[in-house]
Design a protein around this motif. Structure first.
Motif, short mmCIF file in Angstrom:
data_model
loop_
_atom_site.label_atom_id
_atom_site.label_comp_id
_atom_site.label_asym_id
_atom_site.label_seq_id
_atom_site.Cartn_x
_atom_site.Cartn_y
_atom_site.Cartn_z
N GLU A 67 0.84 -1.21 0.00
CA GLU A 67 0.00 0.00 0.00
C GLU A 67 0.87 1.26 0.00
OE1 GLU A 67 -3.36 0.54 0.05
OE2 GLU A 67 -3.96 -1.54 0.03
N ALA A 68 1.91 1.25 0.83
CA ALA A 68 2.81 2.41 0.91
C ALA A 68 3.54 2.62 -0.41
CB ALA A 68 3.80 2.24 2.05
N ARG A 69 4.00 1.54 -1.02
CA ARG A 69 4.69 1.63 -2.32
C ARG A 69 3.77 2.24 -3.38
NH1 ARG A 69 6.33 -3.83 -5.07
NH2 ARG A 69 4.08 -3.80 -5.30
N GLU A 70 2.53 1.80 -3.41
CA GLU A 70 1.56 2.35 -4.37
C GLU A 70 1.33 3.84 -4.12
OE1 GLU A 70 -1.30 3.02 -7.28
OE2 GLU A 70 0.21 1.47 -7.10
N PHE A 71 1.22 4.22 -2.85
CA PHE A 71 1.02 5.63 -2.50
C PHE A 71 2.22 6.47 -2.96
CE2 PHE A 71 1.21 9.00 0.92
CZ PHE A 71 0.19 9.78 0.41
N PHE A 72 3.43 6.01 -2.68
CA PHE A 72 4.63 6.75 -3.07
C PHE A 72 4.72 6.85 -4.60
CE2 PHE A 72 7.26 5.64 0.99
CZ PHE A 72 6.38 6.39 1.74
N THR A 73 4.40 5.77 -5.30
CA THR A 73 4.41 5.79 -6.77
C THR A 73 3.42 6.81 -7.31
OG1 THR A 73 5.10 3.47 -6.83
CG2 THR A 73 4.08 4.36 -8.83
N ARG A 74 2.22 6.83 -6.73
CA ARG A 74 1.21 7.80 -7.17
C ARG A 74 1.65 9.23 -6.88
NH1 ARG A 74 -4.56 6.17 -5.10
NH2 ARG A 74 -5.06 8.02 -6.28
N LEU A 75 2.30 9.46 -5.74
CA LEU A 75 2.78 10.81 -5.42
C LEU A 75 3.76 11.30 -6.49
CD1 LEU A 75 3.50 10.60 -1.58
CD2 LEU A 75 1.72 11.95 -2.70
N ILE A 76 4.71 10.46 -6.84
CA ILE A 76 5.70 10.84 -7.83
C ILE A 76 5.04 11.11 -9.18
CG2 ILE A 76 7.65 9.96 -9.19
CD1 ILE A 76 8.59 8.58 -6.59
N ARG A 77 4.15 10.22 -9.59
CA ARG A 77 3.48 10.37 -10.89
C ARG A 77 2.62 11.63 -10.93
NH1 ARG A 77 0.77 5.62 -11.13
NH2 ARG A 77 -1.07 6.56 -10.20
N GLU A 78 1.85 11.88 -9.89
CA GLU A 78 0.90 12.99 -9.90
C GLU A 78 1.53 14.35 -9.63
OE1 GLU A 78 -2.43 11.93 -7.43
OE2 GLU A 78 -2.74 10.09 -8.54
N ARG A 79 2.67 14.39 -8.95
CA ARG A 79 3.30 15.69 -8.70
C ARG A 79 3.95 16.22 -9.96
NH1 ARG A 79 0.60 18.09 -5.72
NH2 ARG A 79 2.18 19.57 -5.13
N GLY A 80 4.39 15.35 -10.85
CA GLY A 80 4.93 15.80 -12.14
C GLY A 80 6.26 16.53 -12.03
N ARG A 81 6.99 16.29 -10.97
CA ARG A 81 8.30 16.90 -10.79
C ARG A 81 9.14 15.98 -9.93
NH1 ARG A 81 4.80 20.15 -7.55
NH2 ARG A 81 4.79 21.73 -9.15
N GLN A 82 10.42 16.30 -9.80
CA GLN A 82 11.28 15.51 -8.92
C GLN A 82 10.81 15.72 -7.49
OE1 GLN A 82 15.44 16.35 -9.22
NE2 GLN A 82 15.93 15.13 -7.42
N VAL A 83 10.66 14.63 -6.74
CA VAL A 83 10.26 14.74 -5.34
C VAL A 83 11.24 13.98 -4.45
CG1 VAL A 83 7.79 15.02 -5.83
CG2 VAL A 83 8.70 12.75 -5.40
#
Length: 106
Positions: A67-83
Motif C-alpha cells: 500500500e505504501a509503495r503504491e502511495f509513493f508511486t502515485r505521489l511521484i506520478r501525480e506531482r509531475g516533478r522531482q520529489v
C-alpha cells in the motif's frame, strides 16, 4: 540559503505518514443533527509538501508495504516533478517491497 543554492522550482519535498481518521454524520432522517450519529473510521496515508499541500490516499491497510509503495508511486506520478520523500514511518508488513522500490527510485 544563498540565492545560487536554492532548490530548482521543479523539486519538491514530501513528508509522509499514516493516520486513523474518525468522523460522525447525523443519522438518516434527522433534521437538526441532535439525533444519534453514525461514526466512521478509516485509515489514510498522507503527505505534506514543502509548498503546504496535503495529499492523501484512503486505504484499508496503511501498514502494508505494498500500500505504501503504491502511495509513493502515485505521489511521484501525480506531482509531475522531482520529489524527495521523507517517510515518517515504515510499514509493519511488506517492508521488503518498499525497500526494493526505494532502492530502485533513489
Amino acid at each position: 540559503m544563498a540565492a545560487g543554492s536554492a532548490r530548482p522550482e521543479s523539486s519538491e519535498t514530501l513528508w509522509t505518514d499514516r493516520a486513523r481518521v474518525r468522523w460522525s454524520v447525523p443519522a438518516r432522517g434527522t433534521a437538526n443533527g441532535t439525533e444519534p450519529v453514525t461514526s466512521h473510521e478509516s485509515d489514510v496515508l498522507l503527505a505534506v509538501s514543502s509548498r503546504g499541500v496535503t495529499l492523501f490516499m484512503a486505504t484499508h491497510d496503511p501498514y502494508d508495504g505494498e500500500e505504501a509503495r503504491e502511495f509513493f508511486t502515485r505521489l511521484i506520478r501525480e506531482r509531475g516533478r522531482q520529489v524527495t520523500i521523507v517517510p515518517g514511518w515504515w510499514p509493519d508488513r511488506g517492508a521488503a517491497l518498499l525497500d526494493a522500490w526505494t532502492s530502485a527510485c533513489t
